[in-house]
Design a protein around this motif. Structure first.
Motif, mmCIF file in Angstrom:
data_model
loop_
_atom_site.group_PDB
_atom_site.id
_atom_site.type_symbol
_atom_site.label_atom_id
_atom_site.label_comp_id
_atom_site.label_asym_id
_atom_site.label_seq_id
_atom_site.Cartn_x
_atom_site.Cartn_y
_atom_site.Cartn_z
ATOM 1 N N SER A 51 -10.218 4.002 4.842
ATOM 2 C CA SER A 51 -11.273 3.174 5.420
ATOM 3 C C SER A 51 -12.249 3.961 6.282
ATOM 4 N N LYS A 53 -13.841 -4.071 7.437
ATOM 5 C CA LYS A 53 -12.757 -3.262 6.875
ATOM 6 C C LYS A 53 -11.616 -4.140 6.378
ATOM 7 N N ILE A 108 -12.730 -5.663 3.049
ATOM 8 C CA ILE A 108 -12.697 -4.663 1.984
ATOM 9 C C ILE A 108 -11.252 -4.344 1.593
ATOM 10 N N GLU A 123 -10.023 -7.113 -0.555
ATOM 11 C CA GLU A 123 -10.712 -7.229 -1.847
ATOM 12 C C GLU A 123 -10.379 -6.090 -2.806
ATOM 13 N N SER A 124 -10.357 -4.853 -2.299
ATOM 14 C CA SER A 124 -10.231 -3.710 -3.214
ATOM 15 C C SER A 124 -9.289 -2.615 -2.726
ATOM 16 N N PHE A 178 -10.022 -0.494 -0.680
ATOM 17 C CA PHE A 178 -10.939 0.645 -0.572
ATOM 18 C C PHE A 178 -11.018 1.478 -1.852
ATOM 19 N N ILE A 200 -16.408 -1.424 -3.406
ATOM 20 C CA ILE A 200 -15.260 -1.599 -2.519
ATOM 21 C C ILE A 200 -15.218 -2.981 -1.885
ATOM 22 N N ALA A 201 -16.366 -3.643 -1.767
ATOM 23 C CA ALA A 201 -16.377 -4.999 -1.200
ATOM 24 C C ALA A 201 -16.292 -6.065 -2.285
#
Length: 70
Positions: free
Chosen positions: A2, A32, A35, A38-39, A41, A54-55
């Protein structure tokens, strides 16, 4: 992972805080956390063909973010 995105996240925080006039201001740790959920990073996480980055932004979300505030 991150910390490698700190500059980009700072830009997004500034953007969201200005666009939505948030009080209290949105902090980088919130972005952070989003993100990470979701992924994790990863630039191209598996499993989602509609969202990117990444988002994990969809085309529809990108359009909404680009609209001028009312």
């Amino acid at each position: 992972n991150s910390d490698k995105y700190d500059e980009i996240i700072a830009v997004w925080c500034d953007y969201f805080n200005k666009k939505f006039n948030t009080h209290p201001p949105l902090g980088p740790n919130i972005i952070k956390a989003l993100i990470a959920s979701e992924s994790d990073f990863r630039v191209d996480p598996p499993g989602n063909l509609r969202a990117t980055g990444i988002a994990q932004i969809t085309t529809e979300t990108l359009k909404a973010l680009q609209e001028k505030p009312r």
